[in-house]
Design a protein around this motif. Sequence first.
Motif, PDB file in Angstrom:
ATOM      1  N   ASP A 183      23.802  36.009 -36.589  1.00  0.00           N
ATOM      2  CA  ASP A 183      23.150  34.706 -36.412  1.00  0.00           C
ATOM      3  C   ASP A 183      23.600  34.108 -35.083  1.00  0.00           C
ATOM      4  N   SER A 184      22.644  33.926 -34.172  1.00  0.00           N
ATOM      5  CA  SER A 184      22.961  33.412 -32.831  1.00  0.00           C
ATOM      6  C   SER A 184      22.871  31.897 -32.734  1.00  0.00           C
ATOM      7  N   ARG A 185      22.583  31.248 -33.836  1.00  0.00           N
ATOM      8  CA  ARG A 185      22.453  29.791 -33.831  1.00  0.00           C
ATOM      9  C   ARG A 185      23.830  29.121 -33.836  1.00  0.00           C
ATOM     10  N   PRO A 186      23.890  27.821 -33.550  1.00  0.00           N
ATOM     11  CA  PRO A 186      25.157  27.090 -33.658  1.00  0.00           C
ATOM     12  C   PRO A 186      25.711  27.200 -35.079  1.00  0.00           C
ATOM     13  N   ARG A 188      28.113  25.216 -36.924  1.00  0.00           N
ATOM     14  CA  ARG A 188      28.221  24.030 -37.781  1.00  0.00           C
ATOM     15  C   ARG A 188      26.866  23.397 -38.045  1.00  0.00           C
ATOM     16  N   LYS A 189      26.011  23.367 -37.026  1.00  0.00           N
ATOM     17  CA  LYS A 189      24.730  22.680 -37.152  1.00  0.00           C
ATOM     18  C   LYS A 189      23.696  23.496 -37.926  1.00  0.00           C
ATOM     19  N   LYS A 190      23.760  24.837 -37.833  1.00  0.00           N
ATOM     20  CA  LYS A 190      22.723  25.667 -38.451  1.00  0.00           C
ATOM     21  C   LYS A 190      23.286  26.687 -39.439  1.00  0.00           C
ATOM     22  N   TYR A 191      24.157  27.570 -38.963  1.00  0.00           N
ATOM     23  CA  TYR A 191      24.660  28.674 -39.803  1.00  0.00           C
ATOM     24  C   TYR A 191      25.310  28.158 -41.082  1.00  0.00           C
ATOM     25  N   ASP A 192      26.194  27.169 -40.957  1.00  0.00           N
ATOM     26  CA  ASP A 192      26.909  26.665 -42.124  1.00  0.00           C
ATOM     27  C   ASP A 192      25.983  25.996 -43.131  1.00  0.00           C
ATOM     28  N   ARG A 193      24.798  25.615 -42.704  1.00  0.00           N
ATOM     29  CA  ARG A 193      23.858  24.957 -43.604  1.00  0.00           C
ATOM     30  C   ARG A 193      22.883  25.929 -44.251  1.00  0.00           C
ATOM     31  N   GLY A 194      22.981  27.187 -43.896  1.00  0.00           N
ATOM     32  CA  GLY A 194      22.116  28.197 -44.474  1.00  0.00           C
ATOM     33  C   GLY A 194      21.864  29.335 -43.509  1.00  0.00           C
ATOM     34  N   HIS A 195      22.008  30.580 -43.983  1.00  0.00           N
ATOM     35  CA  HIS A 195      21.808  31.744 -43.121  1.00  0.00           C
ATOM     36  C   HIS A 195      21.430  32.954 -43.970  1.00  0.00           C
ATOM     37  N   ALA A 199      25.111  37.725 -42.965  1.00  0.00           N
ATOM     38  CA  ALA A 199      25.039  37.622 -41.503  1.00  0.00           C
ATOM     39  C   ALA A 199      26.355  37.096 -40.926  1.00  0.00           C
ATOM     40  N   LEU A 200      26.675  37.587 -39.750  1.00  0.00           N
ATOM     41  CA  LEU A 200      27.850  37.148 -39.007  1.00  0.00           C
ATOM     42  C   LEU A 200      27.448  36.037 -38.045  1.00  0.00           C
ATOM     43  N   SER A 201      28.254  34.984 -37.947  1.00  0.00           N
ATOM     44  CA  SER A 201      27.960  33.898 -37.020  1.00  0.00           C
ATOM     45  C   SER A 201      28.555  34.197 -35.652  1.00  0.00           C
ATOM     46  N   MET A 202      27.672  34.313 -34.643  1.00  0.00           N
ATOM     47  CA  MET A 202      28.081  34.488 -33.254  1.00  0.00           C
ATOM     48  C   MET A 202      27.148  33.668 -32.370  1.00  0.00           C
ATOM     49  N   PRO A 203      27.381  32.357 -32.285  1.00  0.00           N
ATOM     50  CA  PRO A 203      26.508  31.529 -31.445  1.00  0.00           C
ATOM     51  C   PRO A 203      26.451  32.065 -30.018  1.00  0.00           C
ATOM     52  N   PHE A 204      25.264  32.065 -29.431  1.00  0.00           N
ATOM     53  CA  PHE A 204      25.143  32.621 -28.082  1.00  0.00           C
ATOM     54  C   PHE A 204      26.007  31.867 -27.085  1.00  0.00           C
ATOM     55  N   SER A 205      26.178  30.558 -27.297  1.00  0.00           N
ATOM     56  CA  SER A 205      26.966  29.767 -26.357  1.00  0.00           C
ATOM     57  C   SER A 205      28.428  30.229 -26.301  1.00  0.00           C
ATOM     58  N   SER A 206      28.882  30.908 -27.357  1.00  0.00           N
ATOM     59  CA  SER A 206      30.258  31.418 -27.366  1.00  0.00           C
ATOM     60  C   SER A 206      30.285  32.941 -27.490  1.00  0.00           C
ATOM     61  N   VAL A 229      10.448  31.786 -33.419  1.00  0.00           N
ATOM     62  CA  VAL A 229       9.856  32.346 -32.200  1.00  0.00           C
ATOM     63  C   VAL A 229      10.044  31.465 -30.970  1.00  0.00           C
ATOM     64  N   LYS A 230      10.381  30.211 -31.163  1.00  0.00           N
ATOM     65  CA  LYS A 230      10.622  29.350 -30.000  1.00  0.00           C
ATOM     66  C   LYS A 230      12.087  29.379 -29.553  1.00  0.00           C
ATOM     67  N   CYS A 231      12.898  30.111 -30.276  1.00  0.00           N
ATOM     68  CA  CYS A 231      14.340  30.131 -30.010  1.00  0.00           C
ATOM     69  C   CYS A 231      14.730  31.390 -29.225  1.00  0.00           C
ATOM     70  N   PRO A 232      15.339  31.238 -28.054  1.00  0.00           N
ATOM     71  CA  PRO A 232      15.715  32.390 -27.233  1.00  0.00           C
ATOM     72  C   PRO A 232      17.117  32.926 -27.494  1.00  0.00           C
ATOM     73  N   LEU A 233      17.893  32.255 -28.354  1.00  0.00           N
ATOM     74  CA  LEU A 233      19.304  32.595 -28.500  1.00  0.00           C
ATOM     75  C   LEU A 233      19.514  34.037 -28.952  1.00  0.00           C
ATOM     76  N   SER A 234      18.701  34.496 -29.894  1.00  0.00           N
ATOM     77  CA  SER A 234      18.849  35.871 -30.388  1.00  0.00           C
ATOM     78  C   SER A 234      18.495  36.879 -29.307  1.00  0.00           C
ATOM     79  N   HIS A 235      17.487  36.585 -28.512  1.00  0.00           N
ATOM     80  CA  HIS A 235      17.094  37.477 -27.414  1.00  0.00           C
ATOM     81  C   HIS A 235      18.199  37.526 -26.358  1.00  0.00           C
ATOM     82  N   ASN A 236      18.744  36.368 -26.013  1.00  0.00           N
ATOM     83  CA  ASN A 236      19.842  36.324 -25.047  1.00  0.00           C
ATOM     84  C   ASN A 236      21.035  37.141 -25.532  1.00  0.00           C
ATOM     85  N   SER A 237      21.351  37.011 -26.824  1.00  0.00           N
ATOM     86  CA  SER A 237      22.472  37.753 -27.396  1.00  0.00           C
ATOM     87  C   SER A 237      22.203  39.255 -27.380  1.00  0.00           C
TER      88      SER A 237
END
Length: 399
Positions: A183-186, A188-195, A199-206, A229-237
């Motif tokens: 999971d490339s999302r943040p 606390r804001k996204k992963y912790d609220r449902g995933h 899945a392993l949490s690895m936000p792209f920003s970190s 589809v509007k989120c690039p974080l997974s592609h960047n990762s």
Amino acid sequence: MINRRFTITALLVLAAALFAVSGLALANQSDSFKKYPQIVDAAFVKQVVNGKKTGLIIDSRPKVNKYDRGHIPGSINIPWSAFAKMTGDLPKDKSSLLIFYCGGLKCPLSHNSAFASEKLGYTNIKVFAAGYPSWKAAYGPGPNALAEKLMASKPTYKVYPTLVNADFVKQVVDGKKTGLIIDSRPKRKKYDRGHIPGALSMPFSSFDKTKGLLPADKGALLIFYCGGVKCPLSHNSAFAAQKMGYANVAVFADGYPVWKEAHGSGPAAAAPAKAEAPKSSGPLKAGASEGSVDPAYFAELMNKKPDSVLVVDVRDAAEYKKGTIKGAISVPTEKLEEKLNSGWKPGKPVVFVCSTGARSGEALYMVWDLRPELKDSVYYLDGEITFDGKGGYKFTPPK
């Protein structure tokens, strides 16, 4: 009469000779390269794709002009031209099932790769000689069809070429396929609220700080996802993982929203927060989500008093250039920490924006963690934003 018979006989002999020569030529043409003896068909390969058989499918074609444009789902790319340099991508277990394929019956690349693998000591090798054309005819074009669908939406980011759908991800969740879902999302804001379960949490920003969590095996299947589809974080990762040498990387571009719709939020999802009236001691009207700004209030503010707030677009610079909110400045999430540590003093209330509310929410929490004195003067716009390229935007509340 004799002459006629002689003529007919001669013609028949000549025709037979020509047929034999042409047949020999065709045989020579079909045998222009050495065929590997262990051949399988598309149905056999499908069993590996569906997780009914355990094995590694390997595309022996060139990467950019063939593999990236479409390949068998889950297959890794080891072009025959680079085989000697990429043998490290093959499994350590020499008894592992390896299935090589390329461009069809006239293509020698998969056969060459199979013989070369045999010389390396592998003992369970097959060639899908009919190759990608046969697979495409039987089961569809595979990952590139998903890419074409995504490209039709004209994304503002670079799309990773290998995409998978929710059913493919489900096979990994159910243990029918071996792989790691990320999971490339943040967090606390996204992963912790449902995933997605498991899945392993690895936000792209970190990503650079957490890349040590990735498996040591560079041939392991990695599936990245984020907020749709509007989120690039997974592609960047995915591109970042590819640069590290991982050879079997894919993106579930539809992301968590489609997973949730198809399979539910799963046992890994956090329990819903209790409905409470939004609280804020800051200068702006709070929205429904923690730390968010009320979208209607924000829109009115942009129309009447745009200079009263600082809008910070935390998307990638390339996305920002293609369109943002009028007056917004660009500070991508991966550069925000540096800006905060440099003593940034915005001087007015800040509203972080992105395309889905994921990165802007991550920016908010980053400020809360690193610069708590700014907590009451920072907000984010929670929801999907479509930028028109002229300074305007369309807002859709989060689902």
